[in-house]
Design an enzyme around this catalytic site. Sequence first.
Site, PDB file in Angstrom:
ATOM      1  N   ARG A  71     -14.764  -0.251   7.264  1.00  0.00           N
ATOM      2  CA  ARG A  71     -13.660   0.205   6.425  1.00  0.00           C
ATOM      3  C   ARG A  71     -14.147   1.048   5.248  1.00  0.00           C
ATOM      4  NH1 ARG A  71      -9.896  -4.206   7.928  1.00  0.00           N
ATOM      5  NH2 ARG A  71      -7.868  -3.922   7.018  1.00  0.00           N
ATOM      6  N   ARG A 123      -2.559  -2.234   0.194  1.00  0.00           N
ATOM      7  CA  ARG A 123      -3.435  -2.077   1.366  1.00  0.00           C
ATOM      8  C   ARG A 123      -3.384  -0.641   1.892  1.00  0.00           C
ATOM      9  NH1 ARG A 123      -1.064  -6.307   5.040  1.00  0.00           N
ATOM     10  NH2 ARG A 123      -2.586  -5.629   6.561  1.00  0.00           N
ATOM     11  N   ARG A 178       2.182 -13.010   7.557  1.00  0.00           N
ATOM     12  CA  ARG A 178       0.885 -13.048   6.856  1.00  0.00           C
ATOM     13  C   ARG A 178       1.130 -12.892   5.360  1.00  0.00           C
ATOM     14  NH1 ARG A 178      -3.422  -8.987   9.587  1.00  0.00           N
ATOM     15  NH2 ARG A 178      -3.772  -8.516   7.398  1.00  0.00           N
ATOM     16  N   ARG A 190       6.173  -7.793  10.766  1.00  0.00           N
ATOM     17  CA  ARG A 190       5.178  -8.510  11.585  1.00  0.00           C
ATOM     18  C   ARG A 190       5.308 -10.020  11.413  1.00  0.00           C
ATOM     19  NH1 ARG A 190      -0.950  -6.608  11.602  1.00  0.00           N
ATOM     20  NH2 ARG A 190      -0.871  -6.877   9.333  1.00  0.00           N
TER      21      ARG A 190
HETATM   22  P1  AMP Z   1      -6.901  -6.841   8.598  1.00  0.00           P
HETATM   23  O1  AMP Z   1      -6.489  -8.049   9.366  1.00  0.00           O
HETATM   24  O2  AMP Z   1      -7.875  -5.973   9.341  1.00  0.00           O
HETATM   25  O3  AMP Z   1      -5.715  -6.055   8.081  1.00  0.00           O
HETATM   26  O4  AMP Z   1      -7.676  -7.362   7.311  1.00  0.00           O
HETATM   27  C1  AMP Z   1      -7.038  -8.190   6.351  1.00  0.00           C
HETATM   28  C2  AMP Z   1      -7.804  -8.161   5.037  1.00  0.00           C
HETATM   29  O5  AMP Z   1      -9.144  -8.647   5.259  1.00  0.00           O
HETATM   30  C3  AMP Z   1      -7.979  -6.796   4.412  1.00  0.00           C
HETATM   31  O6  AMP Z   1      -6.862  -6.397   3.640  1.00  0.00           O
HETATM   32  C4  AMP Z   1      -9.238  -7.005   3.586  1.00  0.00           C
HETATM   33  O7  AMP Z   1      -8.950  -7.733   2.414  1.00  0.00           O
HETATM   34  C5  AMP Z   1     -10.074  -7.909   4.480  1.00  0.00           C
HETATM   35  N1  AMP Z   1     -10.948  -7.126   5.409  1.00  0.00           N
HETATM   36  C6  AMP Z   1     -10.899  -7.127   6.769  1.00  0.00           C
HETATM   37  N2  AMP Z   1     -11.857  -6.337   7.291  1.00  0.00           N
HETATM   38  C7  AMP Z   1     -12.533  -5.813   6.237  1.00  0.00           C
HETATM   39  C8  AMP Z   1     -13.622  -4.906   6.103  1.00  0.00           C
HETATM   40  N3  AMP Z   1     -14.224  -4.351   7.175  1.00  0.00           N
HETATM   41  N4  AMP Z   1     -14.031  -4.601   4.840  1.00  0.00           N
HETATM   42  C9  AMP Z   1     -13.457  -5.141   3.754  1.00  0.00           C
HETATM   43  N5  AMP Z   1     -12.426  -5.991   3.805  1.00  0.00           N
HETATM   44  C10 AMP Z   1     -11.952  -6.337   5.036  1.00  0.00           C
END
Ligand code: AMP
Length: 215
Positions: free
Chosen positions: A89, A173, A162, A128
Amino acid sequence: MKAIILLGAPGAGKGTLAERVRTATPYQHVSTGDMLRAAVKAATPTGLDAKGYMERGELVPDEVILRIIEERLASGAPEDAYMFDGFPRTIAQAKALDAMLARLGGAIGQVFVLDVPNDTIVKRLSGRRICRGCGAVYNLAAIPPKVPGVCDHCGGNDLYQRPDDTEATVLNRLDVYEKQTAALIDYYREKGVLVRVDASTTPEAAAEDMLSKLR
Ligand code: AMP
């Protein structure tokens, strides 16, 4: 070791797409978001580190993410193939992944960018819902369960939102995506591995588009 990446804004449908194409490909689905949520639930040291960042919709620090990815890759076999979802990311994470794969004798094959218009993204995130029993993901507007409130897959009746899908966190986000993650599109384009997937309509159509482009 082979690796592909799913890249796209939160709500673009990375996790849904990964689950749809998983059985048709040799790739194991590795979602850092899912791994972090499991760590938060189990209250591990990583989970405790990550919780506040996730609740605010901020990125968890690179060193925490790289540690869980290294552990995940170390637990697999050299011939394993991975489909990363939600990782990398940041440019720093992308560079660290390149170095990790080089050490393990692997490389990134393709990076699939999920194209979805912004207004669709916001609708998807606010609608969602996830089944507490089996983790199946629904969307109240586009992919609702057949019986309202009941999971099609396991029959459970606890479909929850969530905590980071609420409006204020969603906006943060999306902002974080634009500021920190969208730069990866150029990074991978320059490496010649970028592939665009039309993820604007249904999960079936996105999966078909991706599979037709997968080499
Ligand atoms: P996601 O389910 O991919 O939307 O991730 C949910 C949350 O987890 C994000 O908003 C971040 O806070 C954290 N997160 C997930 N993957 C990463 C990553 N590769 N780098 C930093 N934070 C992450």
